[in-house]
Design a protein around this motif. Structure first.
Motif, mmCIF file in Angstrom:
data_model
loop_
_atom_site.group_PDB
_atom_site.id
_atom_site.type_symbol
_atom_site.label_atom_id
_atom_site.label_comp_id
_atom_site.label_asym_id
_atom_site.label_seq_id
_atom_site.Cartn_x
_atom_site.Cartn_y
_atom_site.Cartn_z
ATOM 1 N N VAL A 1 -4.490 9.060 11.083
ATOM 2 C CA VAL A 1 -5.437 7.960 11.227
ATOM 3 C C VAL A 1 -4.808 6.875 12.102
ATOM 4 C CG1 VAL A 1 -6.910 6.310 10.009
ATOM 5 C CG2 VAL A 1 -6.183 8.409 8.847
ATOM 6 N N VAL A 2 -5.624 6.283 12.965
ATOM 7 C CA VAL A 2 -5.201 5.118 13.747
ATOM 8 C C VAL A 2 -5.839 3.883 13.125
ATOM 9 C CG1 VAL A 2 -5.326 3.954 15.985
ATOM 10 C CG2 VAL A 2 -4.927 6.422 15.886
ATOM 11 N N VAL A 3 -5.002 2.901 12.758
ATOM 12 C CA VAL A 3 -5.479 1.630 12.206
ATOM 13 C C VAL A 3 -5.157 0.532 13.203
ATOM 14 C CG1 VAL A 3 -5.269 -0.041 10.339
ATOM 15 C CG2 VAL A 3 -5.158 2.409 9.828
ATOM 16 N N HIS A 4 -6.184 -0.164 13.633
ATOM 17 C CA HIS A 4 -6.039 -1.163 14.700
ATOM 18 C C HIS A 4 -6.073 -2.561 14.091
ATOM 19 C CE1 HIS A 4 -7.751 -2.759 18.792
ATOM 20 N NE2 HIS A 4 -6.564 -3.262 18.505
ATOM 21 N N CYS A 5 -4.918 -3.247 14.115
ATOM 22 C CA CYS A 5 -4.811 -4.596 13.551
ATOM 23 C C CYS A 5 -4.615 -5.616 14.675
ATOM 24 C CB CYS A 5 -3.620 -4.689 12.597
ATOM 25 S SG CYS A 5 -3.782 -3.700 11.102
ATOM 26 N N ILE A 6 -5.401 -6.679 14.621
ATOM 27 C CA ILE A 6 -5.276 -7.755 15.605
ATOM 28 C C ILE A 6 -4.405 -8.853 15.001
ATOM 29 C CG2 ILE A 6 -6.507 -9.346 17.096
ATOM 30 C CD1 ILE A 6 -7.254 -6.419 17.501
ATOM 31 N N THR A 7 -3.292 -9.157 15.654
ATOM 32 C CA THR A 7 -2.391 -10.195 15.158
ATOM 33 C C THR A 7 -2.126 -11.211 16.257
ATOM 34 O OG1 THR A 7 -0.390 -8.978 15.786
ATOM 35 C CG2 THR A 7 -1.275 -8.561 13.578
ATOM 36 N N GLU A 8 -1.504 -12.306 15.870
ATOM 37 C CA GLU A 8 -1.157 -13.364 16.819
ATOM 38 C C GLU A 8 0.352 -13.561 16.816
ATOM 39 O OE1 GLU A 8 -3.247 -16.940 15.903
ATOM 40 O OE2 GLU A 8 -5.187 -15.921 15.688
ATOM 41 N N LYS A 9 0.950 -13.313 17.945
ATOM 42 C CA LYS A 9 2.387 -13.529 18.096
ATOM 43 C C LYS A 9 2.695 -15.014 17.906
ATOM 44 C CE LYS A 9 6.012 -11.954 21.273
ATOM 45 N NZ LYS A 9 6.243 -11.261 22.555
ATOM 46 N N SER B 1 -6.978 -3.309 2.395
ATOM 47 C CA SER B 1 -8.133 -2.438 2.189
ATOM 48 C C SER B 1 -8.173 -1.317 3.218
ATOM 49 C CB SER B 1 -9.421 -3.257 2.262
ATOM 50 O OG SER B 1 -10.561 -2.412 2.176
ATOM 51 N N VAL B 2 -7.966 -1.650 4.501
ATOM 52 C CA VAL B 2 -8.059 -0.627 5.527
ATOM 53 C C VAL B 2 -6.875 0.337 5.453
ATOM 54 C CG1 VAL B 2 -6.859 -1.854 7.405
ATOM 55 C CG2 VAL B 2 -8.718 -0.279 7.940
ATOM 56 N N LEU B 3 -5.695 -0.152 5.079
ATOM 57 C CA LEU B 3 -4.541 0.745 4.926
ATOM 58 C C LEU B 3 -4.728 1.678 3.737
ATOM 59 C CD1 LEU B 3 -1.526 -1.638 5.679
ATOM 60 C CD2 LEU B 3 -2.485 0.122 7.166
ATOM 61 N N THR B 4 -5.343 1.176 2.685
ATOM 62 C CA THR B 4 -5.628 2.030 1.519
ATOM 63 C C THR B 4 -6.593 3.139 1.905
ATOM 64 O OG1 THR B 4 -5.267 0.172 0.010
ATOM 65 C CG2 THR B 4 -6.512 2.045 -0.844
ATOM 66 N N ARG B 5 -7.610 2.807 2.687
ATOM 67 C CA ARG B 5 -8.557 3.827 3.163
ATOM 68 C C ARG B 5 -7.832 4.853 4.030
ATOM 69 N NH1 ARG B 5 -12.958 0.935 6.405
ATOM 70 N NH2 ARG B 5 -13.662 3.089 6.746
ATOM 71 N N ALA B 6 -6.952 4.374 4.907
ATOM 72 C CA ALA B 6 -6.233 5.275 5.803
ATOM 73 C C ALA B 6 -5.355 6.243 5.011
ATOM 74 C CB ALA B 6 -5.386 4.463 6.777
ATOM 75 N N ARG B 7 -4.674 5.725 4.013
ATOM 76 C CA ARG B 7 -3.815 6.581 3.185
ATOM 77 C C ARG B 7 -4.630 7.642 2.463
ATOM 78 N NH1 ARG B 7 -1.292 3.660 -1.821
ATOM 79 N NH2 ARG B 7 -3.486 3.900 -2.381
ATOM 80 N N VAL C 1 0.826 -1.213 0.000
ATOM 81 C CA VAL C 1 0.000 0.000 0.000
ATOM 82 C C VAL C 1 0.859 1.260 0.000
ATOM 83 C CG1 VAL C 1 -1.675 1.337 1.347
ATOM 84 C CG2 VAL C 1 -1.946 -1.146 1.103
ATOM 85 N N PHE C 2 1.940 1.245 0.757
ATOM 86 C CA PHE C 2 2.790 2.431 0.868
ATOM 87 C C PHE C 2 4.074 2.233 0.061
ATOM 88 C CE2 PHE C 2 0.185 2.324 4.711
ATOM 89 C CZ PHE C 2 -0.411 3.578 4.626
ATOM 90 N N ASP C 3 4.698 3.344 -0.285
ATOM 91 C CA ASP C 3 5.874 3.347 -1.156
ATOM 92 C C ASP C 3 7.110 3.740 -0.361
ATOM 93 O OD1 ASP C 3 7.618 3.394 -3.279
ATOM 94 O OD2 ASP C 3 6.898 5.301 -4.102
ATOM 95 N N SER C 4 7.678 2.771 0.347
ATOM 96 C CA SER C 4 8.907 3.019 1.109
ATOM 97 C C SER C 4 10.084 3.173 0.142
ATOM 98 C CB SER C 4 9.164 1.849 2.065
ATOM 99 O OG SER C 4 10.383 1.992 2.728
ATOM 100 N N PRO C 5 11.014 4.110 0.358
ATOM 101 C CA PRO C 5 11.156 5.010 1.503
ATOM 102 C C PRO C 5 10.458 6.362 1.330
ATOM 103 C CG PRO C 5 13.120 5.138 0.179
ATOM 104 C CD PRO C 5 12.223 4.124 -0.494
ATOM 105 N N ARG C 6 9.800 6.592 0.196
ATOM 106 C CA ARG C 6 9.048 7.850 0.035
ATOM 107 C C ARG C 6 8.025 7.989 1.147
ATOM 108 N NH1 ARG C 6 4.077 8.721 -2.264
ATOM 109 N NH2 ARG C 6 3.648 10.825 -3.054
#
Length: 633
Positions: A270-278, A258-264, A59-64
């Motif tokens: 914007v705060v994006v809350h992702c639930i992950t499993e360690k 999808s949610v990161l695209t909306r945030a961008r 979704v994002f263009d690192s390092p820009r």
């Protein structure tokens, strides 16, 4: 060739079809499990961010669009996706890939971040700079729920909210853990947000049921915000003026993209809350209750025979802490989200009321300890040496100024090795000996560790600090003699006395190399005396009188030379009118040490037994060259 080998950078990743992402994620997990269990490192955190990292780079263009990770131990997948697959086999080896972001390795590693709770402040500053300079791009900060327990994170959120009209995306990687399960009020808040996914599922089911009754559904949907705010405390972020998206399943690749695209697209904060499993995708990690394989040790080299079972410094401390706390209900241990790594878990399991886990909040821990001491307790703040740097002001002004009986126990003090520059605990002696009234002990073995912990807990008129290194305890180093201190000063332990050519003053764990150096000096016909002051700061007043009979005096510590115990000792000798011509101060040079083994780094700093002996002999030779009796038989 596998998919991963074809990824030379984020552009290659963005060119993949969606159906290639799941196989790529599987390849990444297999490589992580293979390499990290072989080399050691942070396995669980990286297994948990595979899909999230894929989505970020698509979704994002690192390092820009700069990606700032908090903390940096979760960047192994990021490294793999930014052109470092071939060098990944060198992870955490001398001269190889760092276990944290490294500016020398890649333009995609902007912040060499391995201390928690700093990413949001970096991101706030980066976004501010982009705005003032008229630069395009979105700043992205990835922060774990554990790091959100740190005060700096909330200071940063306060400033981000003050100027929200900047493209800044805060991704909360919420796995309910830091090293151990996240504790505190924030943890309860995020738990409620995770539960809100059930609300979303409920609303979806109602929509399907009422598809034939759109008016009823619209009425229900219109009540969504009020109902959701009632069910979940997400308003915490929205009331700050920050948009909130989530929670989203951090392992659902399509949903995260999808949610990161909306945030961008918002172009604001914007705060994006992702639930992950360690530990996701590795059954042993998923089933590990304590820390989900947060960090694993390197596998033994092929053909290596298992050695005898050893006790670590951490375990020895934890056992003695439990013993003394069982005798003294006023002893309370504080940990900053690291009960097992600091040995506090032993007390926590047996006497939980005598342990307080503050989360990743060392500043708060120090001042809370001050309050406990004011209330009649004797708090013991247990922390890695490098992390107490974060609470320097609190140690100086909140504990030291009030002359409070707080004991700081620093694990991983001195040279630690393969975790790199930020984790070598080499600053503590220089920094904290400057606190008026602070008394510092450096045990040389398990026996002195246990003794000095109890001595520290008996001091009630000011702060104390106890430091010890990472790794296994070495053999006991008993004193062959003891020089009693005058005026209530503790005794000085004499470890070797074969002559009075060289006096070696050992600080803590450097006693072992000094004893071996004395043996080497004896082989060259040079007599030596090795002493351990035990309590190394303030400088023991008896050292000046002891040093008066030696031409060569060498101090040895595995902390910084600059401002360390050796420099303090040299000053104390001069003030006492003792000026040995062969005075040498050995320690760590004033620079950041790269990742390597402790043994290799000690050699690099000139702190092995043979190097200590060689430098002592050089001083003797120089003294002989300067002697007016040179050439006289």
């Amino acid at each position: 060739m596998g998919l991963l080998e074809s990824i030379g950078g984020p552009a290659d990743l963005r060119a993949l079809d969606e159906d290639q992402l799941a196989p790529l994620a599987q390849e990444i997990r297999e490589l992580l499990i293979d390499r990290v269990t072989r080399n050691g490192g942070h396995l669980g955190p990286n297994l948990g961010v595979v899909e999230l990292t894929l989505a970020l780079h698509r979704v994002f263009d690192s390092p820009r669009d700069p990606l700032v990770w908090d903390t940096g131990h979760q960047t192994y997948v990021h490294k793999l996706l930014t052109g470092r697959v071939k060098s990944f086999e060198t992870l955490r080896t001398p001269g190889g890939m760092s276990g944290y972001p490294s500016r020398e390795e890649s333009e995609h590693d902007l912040v060499e971040n391995s201390h928690a709770s700093t990413a949001l402040s970096y991101a706030d500053g980066l976004a501010h700079a982009k705005k003032l300079r008229g630069q395009e791009g979105t700043v992205v900060a990835v922060i774990g729920d554990g790091a959100l327990t740190g005060g700096m994170s909330w200071e940063a959120l306060n400033n981000i909210a003050a100027d929200p009209d900047r493209p800044l995306v805060v991704v909360i990687n919420d796995n309910g853990r830091s090293y151990a399960p996240t504790v505190g009020g924030l943890a309860s808040h995020l738990t409620a947000l995770r539960a809100s996914r059930h609300y979303e599922e409920f609303l979806g089911q109602v929509k399907e049921t009422l598809r034939g009754a759109p008016t009823v559904y619209r009425a229900l949907h219109g009540a969504k915000k009020g109902l959701k705010d009632f069910l979940t405390p997400q308003a915490l972020y929205e009331d700050l003026g920050l948009k909130y998206l989530g929670p989203v399943d951090g392992h659902d690749q399509r949903a995260v993209e999808s949610v990161l695209t909306r945030a961008r697209a918002f172009g604001s904060s914007v705060v994006v809350h992702c639930i992950t499993e360690k530990g996701r995708g590795h059954a042993p990690a998923e089933q590990h209750v304590l820390d989900r394989f947060h960090a694993v040790r390197a596998a033994p080299a092929p053909g290596t025979k298992p050695g005898a079972a050893t006790t670590s410094w951490t375990t020895a401390f934890g056992e003695e802490l439990l013993a003394v706390a069982s005798e003294r209900p006023d002893v309370i241990a504080l940990t900053a989200a690291m009960p097992e790594p600091t040995g506090v878990h032993l007390l926590q399991q047996d006497r939980p009321a005598q342990v307080v886990d503050v989360g990743i909040a060392e500043q708060h821990a120090a001042t809370s300890a001050a309050g406990m001491a004011m209330g009649g307790l004797h708090p013991v703040m247990c922390v890695y040496a490098t992390f107490l740097n974060r609470a320097y002001d609190q140690v100086v002004m909140d504990v030291g100024l009030h002359r409070l009986p707080v004991t700081f126990v620093l694990d991983r003090a001195g040279v630690t090795g393969d975790d790199g520059a930020s984790h070598n605990g080499i600053w503590d002696l220089s920094a904290f000996r400057s606190v008026p009234g602070m008394r510092i002990a450096a045990p040389r073995d398990g026996d002195t560790l246990r003794r000095e912990l109890r001595e520290a807990l008996d001091i009630d008129d000011g702060p104390t600090l106890l430091r010890f290194p990472k790794g296994a305890l070495g053999p006991a180093l008993p004193a062959v003699d003891r020089i009693e201190g005058a005026g209530g000063a503790p005794p000085i332990d004499v470890l070797v006395r074969t002559g009075e050519d060289v006096l070696l003053i050992a600080v803590g764990a450097m006693a072992g190399p000094c004893v071996e150096a004395a043996r080497l000096l004896t082989e060259h016909g040079i007599g030596s005396t090795v002493v351990d002051p035990c309590w190394v700061s303030p400088v023991h007043p008896g050292l000046a009188e002891l040093a008066r009979g030696f031409d060569v005096v060498v101090t040895v510590e595995d902390g910084l030379r600059a401002g360390g115990i050796g420099e303090a000792t040299a000053t104390a000798l001069r003030e006492a009118g003792v000026t040995p011509p062969g005075l040498r101060v050995l320690g760590v040079p004033l620079r950041y040490l790269e990742h390597s083994t402790r043994a290799a780094l000690l050699e690099e700093c000139g702190l092995t037994a043979s190097q200590i002996a060689s430098q002592a002999m050089e001083s003797i030779e120089a003294r002989m060259m300067r002697s007016p009796l040179k050439g006289v038989v």
